[in-house]
Write a protein that holds these residues in place. Structure first.
Motif, PDB file in Angstrom:
ATOM      1  N   GLY A 267     108.396  40.247  50.832  1.00 20.97           N
ATOM      2  CA  GLY A 267     108.344  38.637  51.145  1.00 20.97           C
ATOM      3  C   GLY A 267     107.429  37.216  50.379  1.00 20.97           C
ATOM      4  O   GLY A 267     107.493  36.727  50.884  1.00 20.97           O
TER       5      GLY A 267
ATOM      6  N   HIS B  82     114.682  43.187  54.825  1.00 22.49           N
ATOM      7  CA  HIS B  82     114.864  42.746  53.295  1.00 22.49           C
ATOM      8  C   HIS B  82     115.332  43.367  52.342  1.00 22.49           C
ATOM      9  O   HIS B  82     115.579  44.883  53.025  1.00 22.49           O
ATOM     10  CB  HIS B  82     112.972  42.830  52.684  1.00 22.49           C
ATOM     11  CG  HIS B  82     113.428  42.188  51.450  1.00 22.49           C
ATOM     12  ND1 HIS B  82     113.084  41.876  50.523  1.00 22.49           N
ATOM     13  CD2 HIS B  82     112.713  40.660  51.320  1.00 22.49           C
ATOM     14  CE1 HIS B  82     113.057  41.775  49.537  1.00 22.49           C
ATOM     15  NE2 HIS B  82     113.113  39.929  49.985  1.00 22.49           N
TER      16      HIS B  82
ATOM     17  N   GLN C 132     117.978  38.852  53.109  1.00 25.31           N
ATOM     18  CA  GLN C 132     118.099  40.268  54.487  1.00 25.31           C
ATOM     19  C   GLN C 132     119.413  40.255  54.202  1.00 25.31           C
ATOM     20  O   GLN C 132     120.384  39.560  53.575  1.00 25.31           O
ATOM     21  CB  GLN C 132     117.385  39.030  55.381  1.00 25.31           C
ATOM     22  CG  GLN C 132     118.173  38.151  56.121  1.00 25.31           C
ATOM     23  CD  GLN C 132     118.087  37.301  57.073  1.00 25.31           C
ATOM     24  OE1 GLN C 132     116.992  37.920  57.371  1.00 25.31           O
ATOM     25  NE2 GLN C 132     118.635  36.633  57.222  1.00 25.31           N
TER      26      GLN C 132
ATOM     27  N   ALA D 282     112.735  34.687  50.557  1.00 25.26           N
ATOM     28  CA  ALA D 282     112.726  36.569  51.219  1.00 25.26           C
ATOM     29  C   ALA D 282     114.108  35.755  52.238  1.00 25.26           C
ATOM     30  O   ALA D 282     114.390  37.016  52.636  1.00 25.26           O
ATOM     31  CB  ALA D 282     111.675  36.801  51.285  1.00 25.26           C
ATOM     32  N   ARG D 283     113.721  35.098  53.026  1.00 27.05           N
ATOM     33  CA  ARG D 283     115.480  35.319  53.904  1.00 27.05           C
ATOM     34  C   ARG D 283     116.540  35.064  53.331  1.00 27.05           C
ATOM     35  O   ARG D 283     117.567  36.039  54.052  1.00 27.05           O
ATOM     36  CB  ARG D 283     114.925  33.977  55.192  1.00 27.05           C
ATOM     37  CG  ARG D 283     114.140  34.295  55.746  1.00 27.05           C
ATOM     38  CD  ARG D 283     114.062  33.200  57.054  1.00 27.05           C
ATOM     39  NE  ARG D 283     113.464  31.671  56.482  1.00 27.05           N
ATOM     40  CZ  ARG D 283     112.691  30.866  56.216  1.00 27.05           C
ATOM     41  NH1 ARG D 283     111.319  31.724  56.457  1.00 27.05           N
ATOM     42  NH2 ARG D 283     112.712  29.776  55.351  1.00 27.05           N
TER      43      ARG D 283
ATOM     44  N   SER E 167     108.854  41.833  56.569  1.00 27.35           N
ATOM     45  CA  SER E 167     108.437  40.871  55.568  1.00 27.35           C
ATOM     46  C   SER E 167     109.580  39.929  55.401  1.00 27.35           C
ATOM     47  O   SER E 167     109.786  38.472  54.259  1.00 27.35           O
ATOM     48  CB  SER E 167     108.951  41.406  53.870  1.00 27.35           C
ATOM     49  OG  SER E 167     110.770  41.890  54.187  1.00 27.35           O
ATOM     50  N   LEU E 168     110.465  39.137  56.480  1.00 22.44           N
ATOM     51  CA  LEU E 168     111.206  38.357  56.035  1.00 22.44           C
ATOM     52  C   LEU E 168     110.529  37.045  57.446  1.00 22.44           C
ATOM     53  O   LEU E 168     111.632  36.109  57.709  1.00 22.44           O
ATOM     54  CB  LEU E 168     112.918  38.561  57.452  1.00 22.44           C
ATOM     55  CG  LEU E 168     112.850  39.822  56.440  1.00 22.44           C
ATOM     56  CD1 LEU E 168     114.796  40.115  56.974  1.00 22.44           C
ATOM     57  CD2 LEU E 168     114.121  39.007  55.013  1.00 22.44           C
TER      58      LEU E 168
ATOM     59  N   TYR F 260     103.855  33.125  50.803  1.00 25.30           N
ATOM     60  CA  TYR F 260     104.970  33.151  51.408  1.00 25.30           C
ATOM     61  C   TYR F 260     105.979  32.868  50.433  1.00 25.30           C
ATOM     62  O   TYR F 260     106.598  31.809  50.652  1.00 25.30           O
ATOM     63  CB  TYR F 260     104.916  33.327  52.751  1.00 25.30           C
ATOM     64  CG  TYR F 260     106.218  33.017  53.166  1.00 25.30           C
ATOM     65  CD1 TYR F 260     106.262  34.665  54.027  1.00 25.30           C
ATOM     66  CD2 TYR F 260     107.353  32.874  53.865  1.00 25.30           C
ATOM     67  CE1 TYR F 260     107.735  35.284  54.339  1.00 25.30           C
ATOM     68  CE2 TYR F 260     108.433  32.430  54.555  1.00 25.30           C
ATOM     69  CZ  TYR F 260     108.871  34.337  54.544  1.00 25.30           C
ATOM     70  OH  TYR F 260     109.812  34.300  55.652  1.00 25.30           O
TER      71      TYR F 260
END
Length: 425
Positions: free
Chosen positions: A190, A279, A266, A262-263, A314-315, A258
């Motif tokens: 992420g 992730h 998922q 990244a979201r 990581s999310l 960040y």
């Protein structure tokens, strides 16, 4: 030019150096190579952190090669023609640079092969690889300058030892010119590398190499001969670099930021009554996570006890508070069973037990936690420490424990259930 080194001590030094560099890279990547799947971010982090050893090593060997290559009585020939000291100096440096880079790239290609075959998602960060190779070039050329000017083995190694401070301090998060790409932490999927850091690093390396090259060959006809002058000239370069590093404002090297996107990468699925999201780079871990959570549910029953949602760390933007009922797990490839360990700690309440909790409630929560650990297979609830679980005397028997977990889950999860005589009710 291969004949310059094939039958000389220089060639054996290069070969030994290549072996040590290769083994160093293997050791830094070994844990990941043994994992069931690869992560691009961890490959890059391990490669970057290995520079703590690789940079001083390649710089030191470059200095040694220059000292030995210009020692009195050494004669180098190529096809029967005498090679000038100037030409040999250049070719020695370029040959060792090529050997150093190949030694690193060989291990990197092996990691790439595993990653292409097993990574769940993501892509390599080629700018970082270029910056790492630039750091190797930097080390070789600095070692070359020191060895050429010193013409003394001990003086050269002392100077290189001073330069070794740069990567060693960088790994602890200090600035050190903000150009050596050693990461203060592991890169999670992420997080992304800062482009301005990479661009500044590459530009700085190119400028520094150009300056070093001009400085070296501007003194080609006037090399110092006295021991004192050799020491002064040879130590001048590392001392100057260290002085600039100390003048740079101290603080962590801002390597990551960040990524909100990244979201969007998922992968989520429903396991029992809980939503689990990881992730895409950790997607191969879902089977292990599923096995882990189902093993806990087999003991406590199908419910949302503990958490209704579990996420890969990581999310999550760690700067923001987590919603109630959402659990976050930080793990590496092959450690998906940590989801089960976290769920057990949440169900028993040990995650929230604190000074405000009563002693009886704390004791009950920890006893329930130990009981759950004993009922869930070890492979399904990998703990966060290497210490074995210690079985102690239990206040409640198995039927009482089952009743407590199933009927008092809300009180347990808040570390407010004290048990007592009503435990079996």
């Amino acid at each position: 030019m291969i004949r310059l080194y094939a039958r000389s001590s220089l060639g054996w030094i290069m070969l030994a150096g290549a072996v040590v560099i290769t083994l160093t890279e293997v050791l830094f990547q070994l844990e990941l190579l043994k994992a069931p799947y690869q992560q691009w971010g961890l490959i890059e982090s391990n490669l970057s952190n290995s520079l703590v050893v690789v940079m001083p090593l390649v710089g030191g060997i470059a200095a040694v090669l220059q000292v030995l290559g210009h020692s009195p009585g050494r004669i180098s020939t190529m096809a029967g023609t005498r090679v000038s000291p100037y030409g040999q100096s250049i070719w020695t440096t370029l040959t060792w640079l090529a050997v150093s880079i190949v030694s690193v790239v060989v291990v990197l290609l092996i990691c790439f092969g595993f990653a292409i075959a097993t990574a769940g998602g993501g892509t390599p960060e080629f700018k970082l690889y270029l910056a790492i190779l630039g750091s190797i070039v930097f080390s070789v050329f600095v070692g070359h300058v020191i060895g050429y000017l010193a013409a003394d083995l001990k003086v050269s190694l002392i100077a290189v030892a001073l330069l070794a401070v740069l990567p060693m301090t960088a790994v602890n998060g200090f600035s050190t010119l903000r150009f050596i790409p050693i990461l203060p932490a592991e890169k999670l999927p992420g997080f992304i590398y800062l482009d301005n850091w990479l661009n500044r690093q590459l530009l700085f390396l190119l400028v520094l190499i150009a300056i070093l090259g001009l400085a070296l060959y501007s003194v080609n006809t006037a090399r110092p001969r006295g021991v004192i002058s050799r020491v002064i000239v040879s130590l001048a370069a590392p001392i100057a670099v260290l002085a600039i590093a100390m003048a740079t404002p101290a603080g962590p090297v801002e390597v990551f930021e960040y990524s909100a996107s990244a979201r969007e990468k998922q992968v989520c699925e429903l396991v029992g009554e809980r939503t689990v999201c990881v992730h895409e780079e950790n997607q191969p871990e879902l089977e292990r996570i599923r096995t882990s959570l189902n093993a806990v549910d087999d003991v406590v029953g199908r419910s949302k006890a503990g958490f209704y949602e579990l996420k890969d760390s990581s999310l999550i933007d760690t700067a923001k508070p987590l919603p109630y009922g959402v659990g976050v797990v930080e793990f590496k490839p092959g450690q998906g069973s940590r989801f089960g360990a976290l769920l057990i700690e949440a169900i028993s309440g040990v995650l929230v037990c604190g000074p405000e909790s009563s002693e009886s409630a704390i004791n009950t929560s920890f006893e329930v936690n130990d009981w759950l650990l004993s009922r869930v297979p070890l492979t399904a609830r990998e703990t966060f420490t290497d210490e074995p679980d210690k079985a102690g005397e239990r206040q409640f028997n198995d039927p009482q424990m089952e009743t407590i977990v199933q009927k008092h889950s809300e009180e347990l999860s808040t570390c407010s259930y004290s048990g007592g005589d009503s435990a079996g009710v």
